[in-house]
Design a protein around this motif. Structure first.
Motif, PDB file in Angstrom:
ATOM      1  N   LEU A 158       0.818  -1.206   0.000  1.00 46.73           N
ATOM      2  CA  LEU A 158       0.000   0.000   0.000  1.00 46.73           C
ATOM      3  C   LEU A 158       0.858   1.264   0.000  1.00 46.73           C
ATOM      4  O   LEU A 158       0.611   2.183  -0.778  1.00 46.73           O
ATOM      5  CB  LEU A 158      -0.921   0.013   1.216  1.00 46.73           C
ATOM      6  CG  LEU A 158      -2.098  -0.948   1.166  1.00 46.73           C
ATOM      7  CD1 LEU A 158      -2.809  -0.989   2.501  1.00 46.73           C
ATOM      8  CD2 LEU A 158      -3.077  -0.552   0.067  1.00 46.73           C
ATOM      9  N   PHE A 159       1.851   1.306   0.853  1.00 47.35           N
ATOM     10  CA  PHE A 159       2.540   2.572   1.057  1.00 47.35           C
ATOM     11  C   PHE A 159       3.801   2.740   0.232  1.00 47.35           C
ATOM     12  O   PHE A 159       4.202   3.844  -0.064  1.00 47.35           O
ATOM     13  CB  PHE A 159       2.856   2.774   2.533  1.00 47.35           C
ATOM     14  CG  PHE A 159       1.646   3.087   3.318  1.00 47.35           C
ATOM     15  CD1 PHE A 159       1.253   4.405   3.482  1.00 47.35           C
ATOM     16  CD2 PHE A 159       0.857   2.090   3.838  1.00 47.35           C
ATOM     17  CE1 PHE A 159       0.108   4.700   4.176  1.00 47.35           C
ATOM     18  CE2 PHE A 159      -0.286   2.383   4.537  1.00 47.35           C
ATOM     19  CZ  PHE A 159      -0.670   3.686   4.709  1.00 47.35           C
ATOM     20  N   LEU A 213      -1.628  -4.378  -5.382  1.00 49.72           N
ATOM     21  CA  LEU A 213      -2.740  -4.905  -4.597  1.00 49.72           C
ATOM     22  C   LEU A 213      -3.151  -6.292  -5.092  1.00 49.72           C
ATOM     23  O   LEU A 213      -3.393  -7.195  -4.310  1.00 49.72           O
ATOM     24  CB  LEU A 213      -3.917  -3.930  -4.682  1.00 49.72           C
ATOM     25  CG  LEU A 213      -4.690  -3.737  -3.386  1.00 49.72           C
ATOM     26  CD1 LEU A 213      -3.749  -3.434  -2.247  1.00 49.72           C
ATOM     27  CD2 LEU A 213      -5.699  -2.626  -3.547  1.00 49.72           C
ATOM     28  N   LEU A 265     -12.129   1.372  -1.761  1.00 55.66           N
ATOM     29  CA  LEU A 265     -11.428   0.091  -1.882  1.00 55.66           C
ATOM     30  C   LEU A 265     -12.030  -0.754  -3.008  1.00 55.66           C
ATOM     31  O   LEU A 265     -11.313  -1.316  -3.835  1.00 55.66           O
ATOM     32  CB  LEU A 265     -11.498  -0.663  -0.542  1.00 55.66           C
ATOM     33  CG  LEU A 265     -10.574  -1.862  -0.404  1.00 55.66           C
ATOM     34  CD1 LEU A 265      -9.118  -1.451  -0.542  1.00 55.66           C
ATOM     35  CD2 LEU A 265     -10.797  -2.565   0.922  1.00 55.66           C
ATOM     36  N   VAL A 318     -11.060   0.696  -6.378  1.00 53.01           N
ATOM     37  CA  VAL A 318      -9.653   0.474  -6.723  1.00 53.01           C
ATOM     38  C   VAL A 318      -9.408  -0.975  -7.134  1.00 53.01           C
ATOM     39  O   VAL A 318      -8.710  -1.249  -8.116  1.00 53.01           O
ATOM     40  CB  VAL A 318      -8.739   0.883  -5.547  1.00 53.01           C
ATOM     41  CG1 VAL A 318      -7.326   0.352  -5.739  1.00 53.01           C
ATOM     42  CG2 VAL A 318      -8.710   2.392  -5.413  1.00 53.01           C
ATOM     43  N   ILE A 335      -2.990   2.803  -6.394  1.00 52.93           N
ATOM     44  CA  ILE A 335      -2.780   2.362  -5.004  1.00 52.93           C
ATOM     45  C   ILE A 335      -2.222   3.503  -4.159  1.00 52.93           C
ATOM     46  O   ILE A 335      -2.679   3.758  -3.047  1.00 52.93           O
ATOM     47  CB  ILE A 335      -1.825   1.146  -4.948  1.00 52.93           C
ATOM     48  CG1 ILE A 335      -2.486  -0.062  -5.601  1.00 52.93           C
ATOM     49  CG2 ILE A 335      -1.470   0.818  -3.504  1.00 52.93           C
ATOM     50  CD1 ILE A 335      -1.549  -1.224  -5.789  1.00 52.93           C
ATOM     51  N   ILE A 336      -1.220   4.191  -4.713  1.00 50.26           N
ATOM     52  CA  ILE A 336      -0.642   5.314  -3.960  1.00 50.26           C
ATOM     53  C   ILE A 336      -1.720   6.346  -3.665  1.00 50.26           C
ATOM     54  O   ILE A 336      -1.818   6.874  -2.559  1.00 50.26           O
ATOM     55  CB  ILE A 336       0.508   5.961  -4.758  1.00 50.26           C
ATOM     56  CG1 ILE A 336       1.621   4.941  -4.954  1.00 50.26           C
ATOM     57  CG2 ILE A 336       1.046   7.187  -4.042  1.00 50.26           C
ATOM     58  CD1 ILE A 336       2.654   5.381  -5.950  1.00 50.26           C
ATOM     59  N   LEU A 351      -4.894   5.820  -3.490  1.00 48.79           N
ATOM     60  CA  LEU A 351      -5.841   5.275  -2.508  1.00 48.79           C
ATOM     61  C   LEU A 351      -5.350   5.534  -1.077  1.00 48.79           C
ATOM     62  O   LEU A 351      -6.086   6.048  -0.239  1.00 48.79           O
ATOM     63  CB  LEU A 351      -6.032   3.768  -2.725  1.00 48.79           C
ATOM     64  CG  LEU A 351      -6.810   3.041  -1.619  1.00 48.79           C
ATOM     65  CD1 LEU A 351      -8.286   3.415  -1.667  1.00 48.79           C
ATOM     66  CD2 LEU A 351      -6.652   1.528  -1.719  1.00 48.79           C
ATOM     67  N   VAL A 352      -4.092   5.180  -0.801  1.00 54.00           N
ATOM     68  CA  VAL A 352      -3.634   5.347   0.585  1.00 54.00           C
ATOM     69  C   VAL A 352      -3.405   6.811   0.933  1.00 54.00           C
ATOM     70  O   VAL A 352      -3.467   7.182   2.103  1.00 54.00           O
ATOM     71  CB  VAL A 352      -2.358   4.524   0.908  1.00 54.00           C
ATOM     72  CG1 VAL A 352      -2.678   3.060   0.943  1.00 54.00           C
ATOM     73  CG2 VAL A 352      -1.243   4.836  -0.045  1.00 54.00           C
TER      74      VAL A 352
END
Lengths: 342, 268, 244
Positions: free
Chosen positions: A97-98, A104, B32, B35, B129-130, B132-133
């Motif tokens: 995630l980071f 994912l 979520l 994504v 993803i980046i 999303l977080v």
């Protein structure tokens, strides 16, 4: 060796997601049964420790390059396989995630590759066996880290191969991945072993306290599960061996020659060789399923093999693409300027 | 200074995720789902797909701008994580040399096309993803995971891990600074020193876990973690979800590039 | 209100590795008292605090807290009476947000959602941190962390508050507001600290521990002005009592 979303097919991604979530659910169930409350903060902290320790780099002796700790085996040794697997999965999730390490969809693959083999194969079948008498911790952690990583690397190759996105031939990829990860594994194994040894001298009760948890595990590891694990291990090593045998006959013959002094086996029909041979024959399609074969076939079945390429085949394709790109960027730009004014 | 960079990066994303924008306020579960469907849609294209992937860029761009995430930051992340994928993908043009078509006489082979396709897919999946977080608080994400029936022990572990990453990385950083200050040049970064450093960090961590356990016990901890984050999805969340699903569906099955292209061709 | 007493009778404690941390502690703390516990590093202060809510059980001797004798069975009951604030707030704040952290205790005590909310709100308001309720702990300053850690304990409405080094790592202003906060509490307070000025300010009674034994017990002004006693215990006169 984190798998990436862009390299896998949806079926491989979803398949390994299912496997990994299954693994997590199973481990969670096991942990709940033997729940020692104390393990809750310990799992969190040790996960954060591995995370922090991974960020510290060190110089690999004699090479000058730097390496870092993987941590899977360390976690299994300190927490037992179930908690170790869950912690490793949580670390990989946060990295996905980071740090966008992997992705994912590829997360399932990564949890499997870096968590499963270490926690459920290398740890119980190698580490636990060698350290049965409470000795040889150093050599046990070294070997089990190396084996875990080898299996993981091979798993990466398989996943890539079955996804069919990369053109890397199976054989070449294996030849790239396994030696690299052997080197990485040895360094990581030494580091893991050294840390375990250090902790053992400073705070021996840490390793002692982890024993009760393990003891409980030992009792519930039924024969059935062990056999299953062995089966998985055999298939994987068998596949690996037979593949070497089929695509690289020199290699096997060379080793046979070394053992027996002549390039043939003394007993040709001995059981295990036959089994291997059978597997080898079945798997032999794999190494052939590379670009060479495709090249030969390609003239006959090009239309089948290759889809109509959507770029450049018509002017409309290019025009459409340009407009869509413009719209995408334009939207972003407009929203941004409107926001700034507002 | 790999360590400091990574650390501040995590801290940076963490801070971004607490902004208050339209995207940040959308329910984590909705984001979520979008994504994941987005990634599956992108990945499900054949390996020679290029132009059909372009429309999908719109979604990260939209999230990024509405969520006020700096483009530079996302691009930087993409560059940092690209080596592995580049290493694997670069073999495609070399290994698959059948010519697909010519552009002004320059032959383009299938391998090059699949290479470009991999890179585009990589850019799309990683950036979403980046984003999303950076637009969702981690606690919110974990709440979404629990809602989708991910085992509770695992979700709790994620929360615990996330909480203490900041504490332990800071502790590790202090130790490293002490090391760097006293190690001139290479000395001190050797394996031997590393194991001592990591080992003592580990011992400290285990002691810390014990203190935390004590703190938990003294507040009545009984084996379950009472995370009580409840948030009802509102009408805005549903509309957003519906709109995004519609867009994804359209992008995936109607190939807007083709439609737009044909339309323009007709006009010309 | 005899049920808020804390009574130690001949309490000894030996760690598994053989270290004898407490060697016969006798003390009685009555309702509403505020007691400072001082002593050199390793004198046994923290070990003593860890007995107060039953994390450690005495090797020999009896601990009586609010008319309940401490043993393995009663320690859950005792934890509701005694709230412990730890030295490092990072160890105490383990939940993802301030709100959830403060709610941890009340939820475990079995309160329903509405009552939990009321308790969390009032606890956070007492320490002046209600605005921070949605923040994650790692976004807080040192002083804020300490205040929230205190809130997480008082949300459980304990009769007795025990604190380990509450003023460590605080800047002077945060320290001052902490002292004012502690003074405003009517709980029985037991505070272990090296910050003798704070003890002098907050506690009217002071106990000196040395190598697991109580060597002095009396009014703070008397104990903390005894230069010889303090020096023997690696301590020194509080700044406010030092002659220039």
């Amino acid at each position: 060796m984190h798998m990436a979303d862009a390299l896998i097919s949806p079926s491989v991604g979803v398949g390994f997601w299912a496997l990994s979530v299954g693994g997590i659910a199973y481990s969670a169930k096991k942990l709940k049964e033997q729940m020692d409350d104390k393990i809750v903060p310990l799992m969190g902290i040790l996960g954060a420790f591995v995370f922090a320790a991974q960020m510290i780099n060190f110089t690999i002796p004699a090479t000058g390059s730097s390496g870092h700790l993987g941590g899977g085996m360390l976690l299994s040794i300190l927490l037992g396989p179930y908690a170790g697997f869950i912690v490793m999965a949580s670390i990989l999730t946060i990295q996905a995630l980071f740090f966008a390490d992997g992705g994912l969809l590829a997360l399932g693959c990564n949890i499997w590759n870096l968590g499963f083999y270490t926690s459920f194969i290398a740890y119980p079948l190698i580490y636990k066996q060698i350290t049965k008498n409470g000795k040889y911790h150093f050599i046990a952690s070294l070997i089990s880290v190396v084996v875990g990583l080898q299996l993981g690397a091979f798993s990466v190759v398989l996943q890539t191969f079955f996804s069919g996105i990369s053109e890397l031939p199976f054989k070449t990829f294996v030849m790239l991945m396994q030696p690299i990860h052997l080197a990485i594994g040895i360094v990581e194994g030494i580091v893991t072993a050294a840390i375990i040894k250090y902790v053992y001298t400073i705070k021996p009760e840490i390793l002692l306290t982890s024993i009760p948890i393990e003891k409980k595990m030992k009792n519930d590891t039924s024969i059935k599960k062990l056999i299953l694990m062995f089966a998985v291990l055999t298939v994987i090593t068998g596949g690996l061996l037979s593949w070497f045998a089929s695509s690289n006959p020199d290699g096997l013959e060379w080793s046979i020659e070394k053992v027996y002094g002549k390039p043939e086996l003394p007993e040709k029909d001995s059981g295990i060789v036959n089994v291997l041979k059978n597997i080898q024959e079945k798997l032999a399609i794999l190494p052939d399923y590379t670009f060479k074969k495709l090249e030969k076939k390609e003239e006959a079945s090009e239309i089948e093999k290759y889809p109509n390429i959507d770029i450049g085949t018509s002017v409309s394709g290019i025009l459409g693409a340009l407009v869509v790109l413009l719209v995408a960027f334009g939207t972003g730009y407009i929203i941004k300027t409107v926001k700034r004014r507002g | 200074m790999r360590f400091d960079e990574e650390f501040f990066n995590l801290g940076y994303i963490d801070r971004l995720s607490y902004k208050e924008t339209f995207i940040h306020n959308i329910d984590a579960r909705v984001k979520l789902v979008i994504v994941i469907l987005y990634i599956i849609s992108v990945i499900s294209y054949s390996k020679y797909t290029v132009s059909s992937l372009f429309p999908f860029l719109l979604i990260p761009v939209l999230f990024m701008t509405l969520g006020e995430i700096p483009v530079k930051f996302v691009l930087k992340r993409l560059v940092v994580v690209s080596p592995f994928i580049f290493f694997i993908a670069i073999f495609n043009p070399l290994l698959e040399r059948n010519i697909a078509f010519y552009i002004y006489g320059i032959p383009i082979n299938y391998g090059t096309i699949s290479f470009i396709s991999i890179i585009i897919k990589f850019v799309l999946t990683v950036s979403i993803i980046i984003i999303l977080v950076a637009t969702t608080s981690f606690a919110g994400l974990c709440y979404a995971l629990r809602y989708f029936k991910i085992p509770e022990i695992f979700v709790n572990q994620l929360l615990f891990l996330y909480r203490y990453i900041f504490v332990l990385t800071e502790e590790a950083m202090r130790m490293i600074r002490a090391r760097d200050m006293r190690s001139f040049g290479k000395k001190g970064t050797e394996l031997n020193f590393y194991t001592k450093l990591a080992g003592s960090l580990l011992v400290r961590s285990i002691n810390r876990a014990e203190r935390i356990y004590y703190a938990m016990l003294s507040r009545g901890f009984n084996g379950t973690m009472p995370y009580n984050r409840k948030r009802e999805a509102n009408i805005k969340d549903f509309i957003f979800l519906f709109a995004m699903l519609l867009i994804l569906f359209f992008f995936r099955f109607f190939d807007p590039v083709n439609i737009v292209g044909k339309f323009i061709e007709r006009i010309i | 209100m005899s049920h808020h007493i804390v009574k130690f009778e001949n309490v000894t404690f030996k760690y598994p590795d053989g270290t004898e941390a407490l060697k016969g502690i006798n003390l009685l703390i009555t309702h509403g008292e505020s007691v400072g516990i001082v002593g050199a590093n390793g004198s046994g202060k923290t070990t003593l605090l860890m007995h107060l809510n039953g994390y450690l059980i005495p090797t020999t001797g009896i601990i009586n807290i609010g008319d309940i004798i401490l043993n393995k069975k009663t320690r859950l009951e005792i934890r509701k009476k005694v709230g412990v604030v730890f030295q490092n707030p990072d160890d105490q704040l383990f939940m993802p947000t301030v709100y959830e952290d403060v709610a941890f205790g009340p939820i475990n005590m079995g309160f329903d959602e509405r009552n939990v909310e009321i308790k969390v709100k009032s606890a956070l308001e007492i320490v002046g941190c209600y605005d921070l309720k949605d923040k994650p702990p790692h976004h807080l300053s040192g002083g804020q962390k300490r205040a929230v850690a205190i809130a997480s304990v008082i949300a459980m409405e304990p009769d007795i508050l025990a604190m380990d080094e509450p003023s460590s790592n605080l800047d002077p202003k945060s320290r001052r507001s902490l002292i004012n906060l502690l003074k405003s509490f009517s709980h029985t307070k037991i505070i272990a600290s090296h910050d003798l000025d704070m003890i002098l300010d907050v506690c009217n009674r002071c106990i000196v521990i040395k190598e697991g034994v109580i060597v002095a017990d009396g009014p703070s002004e008397v104990i903390l002005s005894n230069e010889k006693l303090l020096e023997e215990n690696n301590l020194e006169l509080p700044l406010s009592l030092q002659k220039r």
